[in-house]
Design an enzyme around this catalytic site. Sequence first.
Site, mmCIF file in Angstrom:
data_model
loop_
_atom_site.group_PDB
_atom_site.id
_atom_site.type_symbol
_atom_site.label_atom_id
_atom_site.label_comp_id
_atom_site.label_asym_id
_atom_site.label_seq_id
_atom_site.Cartn_x
_atom_site.Cartn_y
_atom_site.Cartn_z
ATOM 1 N N GLY A 45 28.178 49.438 -44.582
ATOM 2 C CA GLY A 45 26.927 48.817 -44.142
ATOM 3 C C GLY A 45 26.265 48.007 -45.245
ATOM 4 O O GLY A 45 26.903 47.653 -46.232
ATOM 5 N N HIS A 55 26.764 41.915 -45.950
ATOM 6 C CA HIS A 55 26.494 40.598 -46.523
ATOM 7 C C HIS A 55 27.661 39.685 -46.167
ATOM 8 O O HIS A 55 28.585 40.103 -45.442
ATOM 9 C CB HIS A 55 26.279 40.706 -48.043
ATOM 10 N N HIS A 99 31.314 41.001 -46.383
ATOM 11 C CA HIS A 99 31.757 41.764 -45.211
ATOM 12 C C HIS A 99 32.046 40.814 -44.045
ATOM 13 O O HIS A 99 33.045 40.969 -43.332
ATOM 14 C CB HIS A 99 30.668 42.743 -44.758
ATOM 15 N N LYS A 157 37.553 42.068 -53.653
ATOM 16 C CA LYS A 157 36.445 42.475 -54.524
ATOM 17 C C LYS A 157 36.707 43.877 -55.075
ATOM 18 O O LYS A 157 36.448 44.163 -56.236
ATOM 19 C CB LYS A 157 35.146 42.407 -53.726
ATOM 20 N N GLN A 166 41.034 49.473 -54.815
ATOM 21 C CA GLN A 166 40.974 50.097 -53.491
ATOM 22 C C GLN A 166 41.996 49.467 -52.543
ATOM 23 O O GLN A 166 42.703 50.170 -51.802
ATOM 24 C CB GLN A 166 39.553 49.928 -52.940
ATOM 25 N N VAL A 197 34.074 36.933 -51.895
ATOM 26 C CA VAL A 197 33.034 35.933 -51.616
ATOM 27 C C VAL A 197 31.980 36.036 -52.719
ATOM 28 O O VAL A 197 31.547 37.138 -53.066
ATOM 29 C CB VAL A 197 32.395 36.177 -50.234
ATOM 30 N N LEU A 218 29.407 38.936 -54.265
ATOM 31 C CA LEU A 218 28.479 39.619 -53.362
ATOM 32 C C LEU A 218 28.792 41.101 -53.349
ATOM 33 O O LEU A 218 29.955 41.502 -53.323
ATOM 34 C CB LEU A 218 28.597 39.059 -51.943
HETATM 35 P P1 AMP Z 1 31.757 48.322 -48.806
HETATM 36 O O1 AMP Z 1 30.761 48.223 -47.705
HETATM 37 O O2 AMP Z 1 31.212 48.010 -50.160
HETATM 38 O O3 AMP Z 1 32.534 49.627 -48.757
HETATM 39 O O4 AMP Z 1 32.829 47.188 -48.545
HETATM 40 C C1 AMP Z 1 33.491 47.086 -47.321
HETATM 41 C C2 AMP Z 1 34.567 46.042 -47.427
HETATM 42 O O5 AMP Z 1 33.999 44.784 -47.763
HETATM 43 C C3 AMP Z 1 35.605 46.356 -48.531
HETATM 44 O O6 AMP Z 1 36.896 46.025 -48.062
HETATM 45 C C4 AMP Z 1 35.166 45.454 -49.643
HETATM 46 O O7 AMP Z 1 36.223 45.104 -50.529
HETATM 47 C C5 AMP Z 1 34.685 44.242 -48.868
HETATM 48 N N1 AMP Z 1 33.791 43.425 -49.699
HETATM 49 C C6 AMP Z 1 32.685 43.845 -50.376
HETATM 50 N N2 AMP Z 1 32.146 42.826 -51.083
HETATM 51 C C7 AMP Z 1 32.940 41.742 -50.858
HETATM 52 C C8 AMP Z 1 32.933 40.380 -51.313
HETATM 53 N N3 AMP Z 1 32.001 39.919 -52.142
HETATM 54 N N4 AMP Z 1 33.919 39.550 -50.871
HETATM 55 C C9 AMP Z 1 34.873 39.998 -50.025
HETATM 56 N N5 AMP Z 1 34.938 41.269 -49.558
HETATM 57 C C10 AMP Z 1 33.990 42.133 -49.963
#
Ligand code: AMP
Length: 281
Positions: A31, A34, A37, A149, A153, A176, A184
């Site tokens: 959640g 941005h 996501h 990013k 993982q 991104v 982000l």
């Molecule tokens: P999170 O909500 O932080 O667990 O991220 C969920 C997914 O969004 C994960 O696969 C992250 O790698 C991806 N994600 C988070 N930030 C970015 C970004 N700036 N650019 C691309 N993917 C992202």
Amino acid sequence: MRVIPDITTCRDAVRAAQQAGNRVGLVPTMGALHDGHLSLVRAARAGCDMTAVTIFVNPTQFGPGEDLASYPRTLEKDLELCEQAGVDLVFTPEVETMYPGGTYTTVHVEKLTEGLCGAYRPRHFDGVTTVVAKLFQILPADAAYFGEKDYQQLVVIKQMVRDLNIPIEIVGCPTVRESDGLALSSRNAYLSSDERQQALSLSRALMAAREQVASGECDAMALTARIRRTIEDAGPAKIDYVAVVDPEDLTLLTEIERDARICLAVRIGNCRLIDNIGVSR
Ligand code: AMP
């Protein structure tokens, strides 16, 4: 768009879509959505007929003293963004739904989880692989989309899917960034404006390193020393690591022969930031 908090309804919805001949794409998130996501949502929509997003702040991937309690939770806005982005289904479970009674089985990926962030966040990746394996059972999608990013993982999840024969294609998507280079992240919300300015040194240092590698620099020590200096010159920061690694198995490289990934984690104020970049000679 359907918002579904329970497991059976969610699994039935995915299976029904597949039985009707649809390819289902999954975007797992915590959640505070941005554009990073949403770029995963766009990739899922481009490659699939139905797009499912999960929103779950997973407690088992936070260590003691980390930011579980303060992690930004913005469900209403997230659902609006999902709706606007053309998401078909959002899974929004409670902690009790995912971990009833608090007892659970752990999925552990060896080796790949030992270095980089794994060395500083013990058991973090066990929490990630366990929750993602569970989500893959609840939403047995055809493809799942993850951001570069969180590069470690992504590599760990690819390994888990291979090792456990999970029939889901893992798609990695580029990071991104803001127009000034900052990657982000939901955690950027913790940064004061001075800290945000200071945080720009991370992407600036990585991009300079990419140029240096393209112009022939292949010494990992020289590259990481310059990156550290750029970050330290920008203000008070605690650098957890700066590492040049093999892009597939994450082993440390001393010399860049072809492709490599430069990964870093830095604490600025109360915020732990990670970033990485692909480099090639
Ligand atoms: P999170 O909500 O932080 O667990 O991220 C969920 C997914 O969004 C994960 O696969 C992250 O790698 C991806 N994600 C988070 N930030 C970015 C970004 N700036 N650019 C691309 N993917 C992202």
